[in-house]
Scaffold this motif. Structure first.
Motif, PDB file in Angstrom:
ATOM      1  N   PRO A  38       0.858  -1.195   0.000  1.00 62.72           N
ATOM      2  CA  PRO A  38       0.000   0.000   0.000  1.00 62.72           C
ATOM      3  C   PRO A  38       0.893   1.243   0.000  1.00 62.72           C
ATOM      4  CG  PRO A  38      -0.618  -1.520   1.752  1.00 62.72           C
ATOM      5  CD  PRO A  38       0.673  -2.017   1.188  1.00 62.72           C
ATOM      6  N   LEU A  73      -4.848   0.636  -1.811  1.00 62.35           N
ATOM      7  CA  LEU A  73      -4.788  -0.825  -1.812  1.00 62.35           C
ATOM      8  C   LEU A  73      -4.937  -1.308  -3.246  1.00 62.35           C
ATOM      9  CD1 LEU A  73      -7.076  -1.666   1.243  1.00 62.35           C
ATOM     10  CD2 LEU A  73      -4.575  -1.765   1.143  1.00 62.35           C
ATOM     11  N   THR A 132      -5.965  -8.601  -1.977  1.00 64.30           N
ATOM     12  CA  THR A 132      -4.872  -7.639  -2.102  1.00 64.30           C
ATOM     13  C   THR A 132      -3.501  -8.294  -2.010  1.00 64.30           C
ATOM     14  OG1 THR A 132      -4.745  -7.175   0.270  1.00 64.30           O
ATOM     15  CG2 THR A 132      -6.287  -5.814  -1.038  1.00 64.30           C
ATOM     16  N   VAL A 181     -11.304   0.648   5.564  1.00 66.27           N
ATOM     17  CA  VAL A 181     -11.202   0.481   4.115  1.00 66.27           C
ATOM     18  C   VAL A 181     -12.328   1.292   3.484  1.00 66.27           C
ATOM     19  CG1 VAL A 181     -11.202  -1.153   2.204  1.00 66.27           C
ATOM     20  CG2 VAL A 181     -10.179  -1.793   4.409  1.00 66.27           C
ATOM     21  N   ARG A 196      -5.621   0.098  -8.384  1.00 70.18           N
ATOM     22  CA  ARG A 196      -5.957   0.650  -7.075  1.00 70.18           C
ATOM     23  C   ARG A 196      -7.462   0.472  -6.874  1.00 70.18           C
ATOM     24  NH1 ARG A 196      -4.129   6.581  -7.089  1.00 70.18           N
ATOM     25  NH2 ARG A 196      -4.941   6.415  -9.186  1.00 70.18           N
TER      26      ARG A 196
END
Length: 144
Positions: A17, A29, A47, A61, A109
């Motif tokens: 990240p 992320l 991820t 998030v 992303r």
């Protein structure tokens, strides 16, 4: 409280990240997979990272504004909370509110993550609460 966020890459193709700009609140992320999300559907996106949050924090998030504006794609349980003790893979639930399918591409992303302090409270069961100006006024009660 320490300001170190330990990140473990659990896939060779995972990306760390990062903040796009100095001072940004959110860390971007990235997806480690290609996924098609049909219109009106959601998907759990990997991820490829695990993390160890600093004591007394959570990770929130949140959606990326560009995906929301351009494609009507957002984080379904926004903000999604990752608790301090969680050590599994970080995954993001994306939902496609757009009219067309949305293609998540590897290394795209997909969300941003904000690390925030958590205030721990003690619970006390009481028979009465103090009165406030608002009291039990709920949705729309402010008249604005």
């Amino acid at each position: 409280m320490t300001n170190i966020l330990n990140i473990k890459l659990i896939r060779n193709d995972a990306k760390m990240p990062y903040r796009a700009n100095e001072g940004d609140a959110g860390l971007d992320l990235f997806s480690v997979e290609d996924v098609i999300i049909p219109s009106g559907q959601s998907a759990l996106i990997s991820t490829g990272i695990q993390m160890e949050l600093p004591k007394g924090t959570e990770a929130q998030v949140r959606p990326r504004s560009g995906l929301a504006l351009k494609h009507s794609v957002t984080v379904l349980n926004s903000p999604g909370t990752i608790d301090e003790g969680y050590r599994g893979e970080v995954k993001v639930i994306l939902i496609n509110h757009g009219k067309e399918e949305f293609r998540v591409e590897k290394h795209m992303r997909i969300a941003q993550m904000v690390i925030a302090p958590v205030f721990q409270v003690e619970l006390a069961q009481v028979s009465d609460l103090t009165q406030s100006e608002r009291n039990s006024g709920g949705f729309g009660s402010s008249g604005k």
